[in-house]
Design a protein around this motif. Sequence first.
Motif, PDB file in Angstrom:
ATOM      1  N   MET A  16       0.830  -1.205   0.000  1.00  0.00           N
ATOM      2  CA  MET A  16       0.000   0.000   0.000  1.00  0.00           C
ATOM      3  C   MET A  16       0.863   1.252   0.000  1.00  0.00           C
ATOM      4  O   MET A  16       1.847   1.334   0.721  1.00  0.00           O
ATOM      5  N   ASP A  17       0.407   2.192  -0.783  1.00  0.00           N
ATOM      6  CA  ASP A  17       1.186   3.422  -0.914  1.00  0.00           C
ATOM      7  C   ASP A  17       0.948   4.341   0.287  1.00  0.00           C
ATOM      8  O   ASP A  17      -0.171   4.457   0.767  1.00  0.00           O
ATOM      9  N   GLY A  18       1.999   4.963   0.745  1.00  0.00           N
ATOM     10  CA  GLY A  18       1.858   5.958   1.808  1.00  0.00           C
ATOM     11  C   GLY A  18       1.495   5.362   3.138  1.00  0.00           C
ATOM     12  O   GLY A  18       0.933   6.030   3.998  1.00  0.00           O
ATOM     13  N   PHE A  19       1.829   4.082   3.317  1.00  0.00           N
ATOM     14  CA  PHE A  19       1.457   3.373   4.534  1.00  0.00           C
ATOM     15  C   PHE A  19       2.045   4.041   5.768  1.00  0.00           C
ATOM     16  O   PHE A  19       1.404   4.134   6.808  1.00  0.00           O
ATOM     17  N   PHE A  20       3.278   4.488   5.628  1.00  0.00           N
ATOM     18  CA  PHE A  20       3.941   5.100   6.777  1.00  0.00           C
ATOM     19  C   PHE A  20       4.072   6.614   6.651  1.00  0.00           C
ATOM     20  O   PHE A  20       4.815   7.234   7.393  1.00  0.00           O
ATOM     21  N   ASP A  21       3.361   7.210   5.674  1.00  0.00           N
ATOM     22  CA  ASP A  21       3.359   8.670   5.561  1.00  0.00           C
ATOM     23  C   ASP A  21       2.370   9.238   6.566  1.00  0.00           C
ATOM     24  O   ASP A  21       1.189   9.429   6.259  1.00  0.00           O
ATOM     25  N   LEU A  73       6.822   5.588  14.851  1.00  0.00           N
ATOM     26  CA  LEU A  73       7.385   5.051  16.087  1.00  0.00           C
ATOM     27  C   LEU A  73       7.007   5.917  17.286  1.00  0.00           C
ATOM     28  O   LEU A  73       6.772   5.405  18.388  1.00  0.00           O
ATOM     29  N   GLY A  74       6.957   7.224  17.065  1.00  0.00           N
ATOM     30  CA  GLY A  74       6.558   8.128  18.135  1.00  0.00           C
ATOM     31  C   GLY A  74       5.146   7.817  18.598  1.00  0.00           C
ATOM     32  O   GLY A  74       4.866   7.786  19.798  1.00  0.00           O
ATOM     33  N   LEU A  75       4.246   7.567  17.622  1.00  0.00           N
ATOM     34  CA  LEU A  75       2.866   7.216  17.970  1.00  0.00           C
ATOM     35  C   LEU A  75       2.818   5.912  18.744  1.00  0.00           C
ATOM     36  O   LEU A  75       2.069   5.775  19.719  1.00  0.00           O
TER      37      LEU A  75
END
Lengths: 222, 229
Positions: free
Chosen positions: B1-6, B16-18
């Motif tokens: 999936m595109d932008g999964f970690f954006d 990671l902060g979340l």
Amino acid sequence: MNVLNFINAFFSDSAHWQGYDGIPTRLGEHVQYTLEALAIAAAIGLPVGLVTGHYGRGGNALALIAVAGRALPTFGLLVLMTLSLGFGLINVMIPLVVLAVPPILVTTYEAMRSVDPAPVDAARGMGMHDVEVLFRVELPVALPLILGGLRSAAIQIVSTATIAAYVSLGGLGRYIVDGLYQRNYEKVVGGAALVALMALATLAVFWGITRLTVSRGVLRSN
Amino acid sequence: MDGFFDIPSDLQHSWLGLVGLHVREAMLPVLAGLLISLPLAQLCVRFRWLYPPVLWVTTVLYAIPSLAFFVVLIDYTGQTELTVMIPLTVYTLVILVPAIVDGVRSVPQETIAAATAMGFGPVRRYVQVQLPIAVPAIIAGLRVATVSSISLVSVGALIGNQGALGNLVNDANIYNRPELAVNAVITMAALAILADGLLVVVRMLLTPWMPSGARARRAERPEPEVAAR
């Protein structure tokens, strides 16, 4: 007490008692969501729990399913369903059922397992077959715990059905979500009080069901 | 999936902060709940008459929906993490107190008598004999409390950006980016399963005398939520 003032203001405003956004409508929707989700969850959880508990097999598998079911966040699931399936009641039902099945399943299984084996053996000795043993011996004895599982599931559904309002459905959550957006604190607190009252009413209903359905002898021995 | 970690910038956190935020918001209440329920449960064991009213109060508090609880607290604690963590702490009590009480009560009289005969005082007997034997029951309670706490933190998103990974769900809805919701659901489920697994490991480490696997499960008391809710 600030909160009490808000509650008082909310309930004494006659505008909150009529029309499409009135308390009777929203309460009706909330009860409807709760009963539907509980019925589906019970239809899945009770038979599976009864049968696995009766034969004493699959306890580990059930524990795994329960952990997986609890691990899925209801709020996330709800939004995900709505984003992928569009608007509809089924998007609310799926997360609520996922939430409610684990307690029903696990407690029913454990309740059946915790039945004293002596009366079960006695029943078999008297010539009862499996189905009779299950429904005439194990089920009556396990009933208080099974009802406890159903009660736990029901209360979780009542609490969580509030988030249906977040995906533009009705129910008592409507007041909380709308109130937050409109910065109408009176509405928010009024909605919260209604949900809390409904949860307490659920406790009372289950207390009544327990008194009516559990046999006197079983109640006394607990 | 595109932008999964954006992750959208309005969350002001990396993925990671979340995750870190989520773990903190979910675990501090469980810890606080444990610290409150240990002495509370001990009081309930010592004074039997105290147990039913304590059960009633915790059950009634548990019946207050999380969203409602959060909202009412906003008036006192503002839109802060504390507003999310106080209700979660209260919820753990209804699971942990009965778990600990049942666990401590399940210690056989002979064992307690043996400890007394060996010259153990009440405190030492509690810490060195009763508590270790109650560990499986306590951990079983902690497992339920931890997993539901991780799931409930996300509801904090509804009271204004206090839901850690739940905020990601919220953003998925606002920006119509389902992949963010998929990310949040998978991450939260993984966190819950990981925490659950860790607690199982902790139980095995704390109870080296118990057989692991299937027989250990049987030795556990029935799920604490049975008695509790």
